[in-house]
Design an enzyme around this catalytic site. Structure first.
Site, mmCIF file in Angstrom:
data_model
loop_
_atom_site.group_PDB
_atom_site.id
_atom_site.type_symbol
_atom_site.label_atom_id
_atom_site.label_comp_id
_atom_site.label_asym_id
_atom_site.label_seq_id
_atom_site.Cartn_x
_atom_site.Cartn_y
_atom_site.Cartn_z
ATOM 1 N N ASP A 16 -38.000 -35.115 -39.127
ATOM 2 C CA ASP A 16 -36.935 -36.043 -38.762
ATOM 3 C C ASP A 16 -37.417 -37.455 -39.076
ATOM 4 O O ASP A 16 -38.606 -37.674 -39.353
ATOM 5 C CB ASP A 16 -36.633 -35.878 -37.269
ATOM 6 C CG ASP A 16 -35.569 -36.842 -36.780
ATOM 7 O OD1 ASP A 16 -34.588 -37.057 -37.497
ATOM 8 O OD2 ASP A 16 -35.742 -37.394 -35.680
ATOM 9 N N ASP A 18 -38.322 -35.297 -32.639
ATOM 10 C CA ASP A 18 -38.526 -35.853 -31.302
ATOM 11 C C ASP A 18 -37.292 -35.764 -30.410
ATOM 12 O O ASP A 18 -37.374 -36.091 -29.226
ATOM 13 C CB ASP A 18 -38.935 -37.326 -31.403
ATOM 14 C CG ASP A 18 -37.763 -38.222 -31.807
ATOM 15 O OD1 ASP A 18 -37.563 -39.274 -31.182
ATOM 16 O OD2 ASP A 18 -37.038 -37.849 -32.746
ATOM 17 N N ASP A 26 -33.202 -31.982 -32.977
ATOM 18 C CA ASP A 26 -34.232 -31.359 -33.811
ATOM 19 C C ASP A 26 -34.672 -30.000 -33.280
ATOM 20 O O ASP A 26 -35.499 -29.336 -33.907
ATOM 21 C CB ASP A 26 -35.464 -32.276 -33.908
ATOM 22 C CG ASP A 26 -35.142 -33.636 -34.474
ATOM 23 O OD1 ASP A 26 -34.389 -33.694 -35.457
ATOM 24 O OD2 ASP A 26 -35.626 -34.648 -33.928
#
Length: 1103
Positions: free
Chosen positions: A381, A752, A756
């Site tokens: 990400d 995080d 995700d």
């Protein structure tokens, strides 16, 4: 399926739904033994060993005492059962504590104290400040006059910021006495685990409200395990209890992940099993032939003339029992133990401790550490993973005028400050949207300053920026907002909130200006979600250019707009919105459709630009891991230009002319197909050029590609080392991980945030960062770290060491079992092929469980290279990625070594001791001693570093062998009476041990010396540099050394998993056990390999 909850009438539903007793236990006292045994015997290896143990109960065929198998088998089962029982007991204690907690519940109009486990669906539960919510509640009352309460959801989703919950409109104005007697019904869906969604309706019975239907959302709920904060009391109706709460439904054991090492061990175990069957058939046939031709002629054998019908099976079954130790019974327990230690090493690593947030690294999954050393693709990400997720308002463009371009900080731009002072209408509107269009909660501290609690870092940055520009959000009371601008207070009534979703990519609020009674629609969102809604005729070219300019700088952009609504228009839309809000089926989709009817003809006010800085060490980490042969894909929800700029800043991609970006775009299937074909052709042509190629695709094109052109996109994924996927949804992230896994690559996903989680769970290895978005990703992941830079150490140090140690331990376990088994087979050739055992049962059991297991377990401390060297030379990770230390070639080396050592031990022992004056027990003990001597030398030789614990384990265990056997030899009933005492007094015994060790280890030492000196691998060269205590070789020095010592060596570039490879058989697990690749040399190891891309393409096409 719906659930109807009758408020304060629990007798009506008491028997329909479960109570609030929480049970996370896996077993009960009655079912523990049968259930645990059933789970253990579901594994093939356990079934196999149980069959062997049962066959050994047949006295006619067993060559050894059944205790030699039953003892280790029961021990291993007992260890596993004890661990399961301990874990289940801890779960029971946790459940007991939660179930027996005292709570206030309304019974017959009176508040009573009961245990949490006695709560039923429909009960009204009363909570006080800092109380934990015992079950899922629909909030119906609070001590706040506006019906607001604050909850902390860190135990649920890891987010530490307080969240606001409000009572339904039907309950506004009800006092505590009325709440105790409230009657009504809640219509809600069946229990599910979605903590972000709750689509329900409430209908209160007269006299409270005359059957008016009131929609409920997640904002009207208090979910189990949340905590009540900053409010005196709150009460709610229990709708889901016990294990049917959203938290209870989300609990569960994730699917176990199979590592590449485990998969290889399974294949090798299968090969050994087939080899064992062949040996049993051959020796069984030979034994029966010898019995019928030779044995019956020997008077001392005393075979009967006619035997039972199963006589032909006796000798093969004896050999089956004799050869059963080929598959080590202790390998699973040994691997589980060392893998648990690998996980502890990660937990204890102080160099991976984030002192900024006091966050240690943590390994939640203890079974896959060695996979870290074989990672080939990292999917990451962007926001909060590569960046700090600390949003700072830097620039803006309002009505075509740029602010902050010169100073880099719009908040200090004199022109913008003057526009605010002069009440420029467009600027005031822009600041109003920034301050009002959000869900931020202002909290006034004791000192009088206002702090903002926001679920989105972008919203917090916008509200803080507006406050710096005098548009201050000072309070939020229910549906009322107070904004302070200069010295005046402006009040807005929030009529409706059109919430942000990943599909809509925008958020809007409908408010009423209490000063002039105007109804306004305020919107903010991504440029592609806002610009199409602009009113006809508005010139937004400058704003579009501003978005592109800010994206080129790597800034996050949000476009702001507004529209004044007619009262009749709003009234009609509000009716439709309320109807959509009340539906229980497809509520989100219907709401999105209704919202779109209002969000049009917007006046585009401008665009804000927010900076999200890179974390420290991100560029260096990515560069190092790319040198290690790991490919990177960035999966982000940001716009394309922003993602590209961040990728350039963090060494994710290279700028021209060294690098080249290829774009896959389009809005239709044909456009996307042409774009994909063009990129694929370009990528195929340029794979032989030393150029860093990467492709860029947005979410719209990706949706079309994954649906219609998946095969072509898979080929592109194989060709490309780098990809940037923009505007992707959580489900698309998971699909991309699945696509790479289908190509048999080992994938690692890191993120995080909650968006995700699906990607992290789908990957072979999931890594979560404990960030500002909460702990959802960290809790769902196999490993959690505080910062992205720790990923380098996690992979290069912990992953590589874990792989090396596991590779040695697993192959050594087979080696020591094959060694003793081959000796037994050789002895059978000298004993009429009868399946007789040379060793007694006690010796066999001690050999497998004690003598040979303890020393090798200290391999968890072994380091072939220092951590500093590993970090300086990341390319040595190629050995792990290609599986160089554990493969059929290296296993063949260990297999050959065990056979050779068995021949040496048996022939030397028999030659020296097989005479008329020696007992069979003496020959047995000499052979066993020879095995122990070889084991100690093998373990010591394969170790690369030594600690006190390793010396104690190896040589202490060696000494304990003699001490234990001396004690056993002193017992007349042990069957070894005086054997060891007689042997140790004979010089011939010690000469024999020395001879066995010299003959057994001589060729191995010679081969290792030759390879270490004349055919050195890159690892050997680094070891020489370390041991000579000279300055570390630079890359150039290593290259020149490799050219002079190994000009025609094998290439060390990782190859695709499915590609057939030719292996070089070795008698050692040296890293030089590599796959052959014609026309390449070892010095290529130190240069980025581009030719691998074309081989990837050929490999894919051949599937």
């Amino acid at each position: 399926m719906k659930r109807f909850v009758y408020i304060n009438e629990n007798d009506a539903v008491k028997d329909l739904y479960c109570d609030n007793r929480i049970s996370n236990r896996k077993y009960t006292l009655l079912n523990f033994l049968p259930k645990n045994l059933w789970e253990q015997f579901r594994r093939f290896m356990n079934q196999y060993f149980l069959l062997i143990a049962c066959l050994q109960l047949w006295p006619l065929i067993t060559p050894v005492n059944p205790a030699s198998t039953w003892g280790p088998l029961i021990f291993i089962f007992a260890v596993s059962a004890t661990k399961e029982a301990w874990d289940d007991y801890n779960r029971y204690l946790s459940d007991k504590q939660a179930n027996e907690k005292e709570v206030w519940v309304v019974k017959d109009g009176v508040r009573k104290h009961i245990q949490a486990q006695d709560i039923h669906v429909g009960d009204v539960v009363w909570l006080r400040e800092n109380d934990e919510v015992p079950c899922d509640l629909v909030l119906i009352g609070t001590s706040d006059p506006q019906g607001i309460c604050y909850i902390e959801t860190s135990a649920l989703d890891g987010e530490t910021d307080l969240k606001t919950r409000v009572i339904p409109s039907a309950c506004v104005g009800l006092v505590s006495e009325q709440l105790q007697r409230i009657k009504g019904v809640i219509e809600c869906p069946k229990p599910d685990k979605d903590i972000r969604r709750f689509d329900a309706n409430m209908r209160l019975f007269p006299p409270f409200l005359d059957n008016d239907l009131c929609p409920l959302t997640i904002n009207n709920t208090l979910l189990q395990s949340c905590y009540l904060r900053n409010i005196e009391w709150a009460c709610g109706v229990s709708v889901y209890t016990g294990n049917e709460t959203k938290l209870g439904m989300s609990r569960g054991i994730p699917e176990p992940k199979l590592t590449a090492v485990d998969a290889m061990i399974d294949k090798l175990t299968g090969a050994i099993f087939l080899f064992q069957i062949v040996v049993v058939i051959v020796l069984g046939f030979a034994g029966n032939v010898w019995k019928d031709t030779e044995a019956r002629q020997q008077w001392y054998v005393m075979y009967p003339e006619e035997g039972p019908w199963y006589e032909l099976l006796v000798i093969p079954l004896r050999f089956e029992l004799l050869c059963s130790i080929m598959i080590p019974i202790s390998i699973k327990v040994s691997l589980d133990l060392v893998k648990s230690l690998y996980a502890k090493f990660i937990d204890w690593d102080e160099e991976m401790y984030d002192r900024d947030t006091n966050t240690p690294s943590h390994a939640a999954n203890t079974a896959i550490s060695e996979d870290l050393g074989q990672v080939e693709y990292i999917l990451t990400d962007k926001t909060g993973t590569l960046t700090e997720n600390k949003m700072l308002f830097r620039r803006c463009c309002i009505n075509g005028i740029f602010y902050g371009n010169e100073s880099g900080d719009a908040l200090k731009d004199a022109e913008l400050l003057n526009a605010v002072s002069n009440n420029v209408l467009d600027v005031i509107r822009f600041l109003t949207v920034m301050a009002v269009c959000n869900t931020v909660v202002p909290i006034r501290s004791d000192s009088g300053t206002i702090l903002y609690k926001a679920q989105s870092q972008d919203e917090e940055a916008l509200v803080n920026a507006a406050a710096c520009l005098r548009m201050v959000l000072i309070s939020r009371n229910g549906n009322t907002l107070d904004i302070k601008f200069n010295t005046s207070i402006i009040q807005y009534e929030i009529l409706d909130i059109l919430e942000f979703t990943s599909d809509r990519k925008r958020m809007s609020v409908v408010v009423k200006d209490c000063q002039n009674e105007k109804i306004l629609l305020l919107s903010k969102g991504a440029d592609e979600a806002i610009f199409p809604l602009a009113r006809f005729g508005q010139q937004i070219r400058t704003t579009v250019e501003a978005v592109e300019q800010y994206a080129q700088l790597g800034l996050r952009t949000l476009c702001l707009g507004w529209r004044e609504l007619e009262e009749d228009e709003y009234r009609e839309w509000s009716r439709l919105f309320k109807e959509a809000s009340s539906t229980l089926i497809d509520r989100e989709w219907k709401l999105a459709e209704i919202c779109q009817r209002l969000e049009h003809d917007l006046e585009i006010l401008g665009v804000s630009a927010i900076e999200d800085r890179l974390q420290d060490g991100v560029p260096e980490t990515i560069e190092t891991l790319r040198q290690a042969g790991i490919n990177f894909w960035m999966l982000t929800g940001d716009k394309q230009n922003t993602a590209i700029q961040i990728a350039l800043l963090c060494n994710f991609i290279s700028s021209e002319p060294k690098g080249q970006l290829l774009f896959i775009n389009g809005k239709t299937e044909d456009e996307v197909l042409r774009s994909l074909e063009r990129v694929l052709l370009t990528m195929s042509i340029t794979t032989t050029e030393p150029k860093d190629m990467a492709f860029v695709v947005d979410g719209w094109a990706l949706e079309i590609v994954l649906k219609h052109y998946r095969e072509a996109f898979t080929e592109l994924a194989i060709l490309s080392r780098t990809a940037i996927c923009c505007r992707v949804t959580p489900s698309q992230k998971a699909q991309l991980v699945e696509l790479l896994k289908s190509c048999e690559y080992r994938t690692l996903a890191i993120g995080d945030g909650g968006n995700d989680v699906r990607m992290i769970q789908q990957a072979d290895i999931g890594v979560g960062i404990s960030g500002r978005e909460g702990l959802q990703a960290a809790r769902a992941a196999d490993y959690s770290i505080g910062k992205f830079r720790f990923l380098k150490r996690l992979i290069l140090v912990h992953g590589r060491y874990s792989y090396n140690r596991t590779a040695f331990l697993s192959q050594y376990s087979f080696y020591k079992s094959l060694l003793i088994c081959f000796i037994q087979i050789l002895f059978s050739l000298f004993s009429g092929i009868s399946g007789t055992s040379l060793f007694n049962s006690v010796s066999l059991m001690a050999y497998n469980v004690f003598y040979t297991s303890i020393p090798v377990l200290t391999s968890v401390l072994d380091k072939d290279l220092s951590e500093k060297t590993v970090m300086q030379h990341p390319r040595i990770l190629f050995y792990c990625q290609a599986g160089r230390l554990l493969n059929p070639s290296t296993f063949a080396g260990w297999f050959g070594r065990s056979l050779y050592h068995a021949v040496v031990v048996f022939l030397v022992s028999v030659h020296v001791y097989a005479n008329e004056k020696c007992e069979m027990e003496e020959v047995s003990m000499v052979a066993l001693s020879g095995c122990i001597w070889l084991q100690a030398v093998v373990v010591a030789l394969e170790m690369n570093s030594f600690t006190i614990l390793q010396h104690l384990a190896i040589w202490g265990n060696f000494t304990a062998f003699y001490a234990i056997n001396c004690v056993v030899s002193a017992l007349p009933s042990a069957g070894m009476y005086t054997i060891m005492f007689r042997l140790v007094r004979q010089p011939s015994y010690w000469i024999t041990m020395t001879l066995i060790t010299a003959i057994g280890m001589g060729p191995v030492l010679a081969l290792k010396y030759f390879r270490y000196t004349y055919r050195s691998s890159a690892i050997n060269l680094l070891q020489q540099a370390e041991r000579s205590r000279t300055p570390f070789f630079s890359i150039g020095n290593l290259e020149s050394q490799l050219k002079s010592t190994q000009k025609d060596a094998e290439s060390l570039s990782p190859q695709p998993k499915s590609r057939s490879a030719v292996y070089e058989p070795l008698l050692t697990d040296s890293p030089t056990a590599v796959r052959r690749s014609i026309g390449s040399s070892t010095q290529d190891f130190f240069q980025p390999s581009q030719s691998r891309l074309s081989s990837y393409a050929r490999n894919y096409k051949s599937k």
